[in-house]
Design a protein around this motif. Structure first.
Motif, short mmCIF file in Angstrom:
data_model
loop_
_atom_site.label_atom_id
_atom_site.label_comp_id
_atom_site.label_asym_id
_atom_site.label_seq_id
_atom_site.Cartn_x
_atom_site.Cartn_y
_atom_site.Cartn_z
N LEU A 96 0.97 -1.21 0.27
CA LEU A 96 -0.07 -0.35 0.04
C LEU A 96 0.60 1.03 0.21
O LEU A 96 0.07 2.02 -0.74
N LYS A 97 1.66 1.31 0.64
CA LYS A 97 3.00 2.05 0.57
C LYS A 97 3.54 2.66 -0.49
O LYS A 97 3.77 3.35 -0.94
N THR A 98 3.53 1.56 -1.46
CA THR A 98 3.71 2.10 -2.79
C THR A 98 2.72 2.37 -4.50
O THR A 98 3.16 2.71 -5.35
N ASP A 99 1.15 1.92 -3.90
CA ASP A 99 0.67 2.50 -4.61
C ASP A 99 0.26 3.86 -4.42
O ASP A 99 0.27 4.38 -3.23
N PRO A 100 0.40 4.82 -5.96
CA PRO A 100 0.66 6.34 -5.36
C PRO A 100 -1.17 6.64 -5.29
O PRO A 100 -1.14 7.69 -4.85
N LEU A 101 -2.49 6.21 -5.01
CA LEU A 101 -3.64 6.42 -4.66
C LEU A 101 -4.00 6.35 -3.66
O LEU A 101 -4.86 6.74 -2.93
N VAL A 102 -3.42 5.28 -2.46
CA VAL A 102 -2.79 5.81 -1.14
C VAL A 102 -1.61 6.23 -0.74
O VAL A 102 -0.72 6.06 -0.78
N THR A 103 -2.73 8.04 0.28
CA THR A 103 -1.86 9.22 0.66
C THR A 103 -1.40 9.23 1.88
O THR A 103 -0.70 10.21 2.41
N SER A 104 -2.24 8.88 2.37
CA SER A 104 -2.21 8.51 3.83
C SER A 104 -2.51 6.90 4.16
O SER A 104 -3.68 6.72 3.77
N LEU A 105 -1.77 6.63 5.00
CA LEU A 105 -1.56 5.22 5.56
C LEU A 105 -1.29 4.98 7.12
O LEU A 105 -0.57 5.58 7.63
N SER A 106 -2.72 4.92 7.70
CA SER A 106 -2.44 4.33 9.07
C SER A 106 -2.44 2.51 9.15
O SER A 106 -3.41 1.66 8.86
N THR B 289 8.18 7.01 -1.37
CA THR B 289 6.85 7.59 -2.00
C THR B 289 6.23 8.66 -1.48
O THR B 289 7.05 8.72 -0.33
N ALA B 290 5.09 8.95 -1.99
CA ALA B 290 4.68 10.04 -1.15
C ALA B 290 3.80 10.14 -0.25
O ALA B 290 3.63 11.50 0.94
N SER B 291 3.10 9.36 0.29
CA SER B 291 2.26 8.64 1.00
C SER B 291 2.84 9.26 2.56
O SER B 291 4.17 8.59 2.77
N GLU B 292 1.92 9.66 3.03
CA GLU B 292 2.46 9.66 4.27
C GLU B 292 1.70 8.48 5.84
O GLU B 292 0.96 7.88 5.80
N VAL B 293 2.74 7.85 6.20
CA VAL B 293 2.44 6.47 6.97
C VAL B 293 3.21 7.46 8.67
O VAL B 293 3.61 7.79 8.53
#
Length: 308
Positions: free
Chosen positions: A45-55, A74-78
């Motif tokens: 999910l961290k590599t998926d560009p549509l997921v920009t915030s991962l909780s 990738t640009a997503s926040e974790v």
């Protein structure tokens, strides 16, 4: 594959479910992120560009998983959340994936996990109902035949159940290009070989192929020799088609008291958009379905009774 399809479809800018603004800020929660499925699922999910915030949430290990995958460029926040911060983990979440629970060991069926996983899934669903009641919920925790009804009944109790937004991930059973319907355990798994390239298979070869599809997960459990179950393949299934078999509240066999069933489901802006009929079945498939339905009904009722 299905859960990733769901995330991609529901988060796509063209979808009416989210505005173009919110589609750029899709927040996904993984409940059970420290486990054998949760860790590789979080990575995918961290590599998926549509997921920009991962909780990422778990009773143990989630902050460590979050720290680890945050190094993926990738640009997503974790963010990782420990046991006492479940509500914080669910704030503003649009998609919830639940792989939490204990894995199978050799000799165990998926149904053997019920006593432990039922209460885990119920409590997580109650938190989602309280904090993120409009989120789409994708259930991986076994036994899916019972945990999906548990989630549905828990949400219903809270007055927030939307049947279009609760899915059981059964993609591990699917053998491309074979559609698999029914449930997600042993005899409840019904492969429709007649509608695929498998239509020419018959006799002993047919029996072996059906058994292999129904008990493929057991092969993995046995091969891992007590060290786990099908974690990597299920993480992939949980992160990856817009029309695919998934276990949802369904009208197909509701007249027989079976209100959850896995069949080809088309996703749309509100979640489940269309549940496809099974089509014409062969005599062998009709026999498999007849064996599936009473077992599946028991699994569903077991989940409902647990919440009641």
């Amino acid at each position: 594959m299905f859960a990733r399809s769901a995330i991609r479809t529901l988060a796509a800018p063209s979808s009416r479910l989210f505005s173009s603004s919110s589609a750029r800020h899709t927040k996904v929660a993984v409940l059970g992120a420290g486990g054998g499925i949760g860790q590789p699922l979080s990575l995918l999910l961290k590599t998926d560009p549509l997921v920009t915030s991962l909780s990422l949430y778990d009773i143990r290990g989630a902050p460590g998983v979050a720290a680890d995958v945050s190094h993926i460029d990738t640009a997503s926040e974790v963010n990782g959340y420990a046991a006492d911060h479940l509500d914080d983990a669910l704030q503003g979440v649009e998609v919830v994936v639940i792989p939490a629970g204990v894995p199978r060991k050799p000799g165990m069926t998926r149904d053997d996990l019920f006593n432990t996983n039922a209460s885990i899934v119920r409590d997580l669903a109650a938190a989602v109902a309280r904090v993120a009641p409009t989120a789409c919920i994708l259930v991986i925790s076994n036994p899916v035949n019972s945990t999906v009804p548990i989630v549905a009944a828990t949400l219903e109790k809270a007055g927030v159940f939307n049947p279009k937004r609760v899915f059981g991930v059964t993609t591990l059973d699917v053998t491309p290009p074979v559609t698999v319907v029914g449930g997600h355990s042993g005899a409840t798994i019904v492969p429709l070989l007649s509608s695929s390239n498998g239509k020419s298979v018959s006799g002993e070869a047919y029996e072996k192929l059906v058994h292999r599809i129904q008990f493929g997960g057991d092969e993995v459990v046995k091969a891992k020799d007590g060290a786990g179950s099908a974690t990597l393949s299920m993480a992939y299934a949980g992160a990856k088609g817009v029309t695919t078999p998934t276990f949802v509240k369904s009208p197909l066999f509701a007249d027989q008291g079976i209100d959850f069933f896995s069949s080809n489901v088309e996703l749309g802006p509100e979640g489940v958009e269309k549940i496809h009929p099974l089509g014409e079945l062969s005599a062998q498939e009709t026999k498999l379905l007849e064996a599936c339905l009473p077992e599946l009904k028991k699994n569903i009722e077991k989940g409902k009774a647990f919440v009641a």
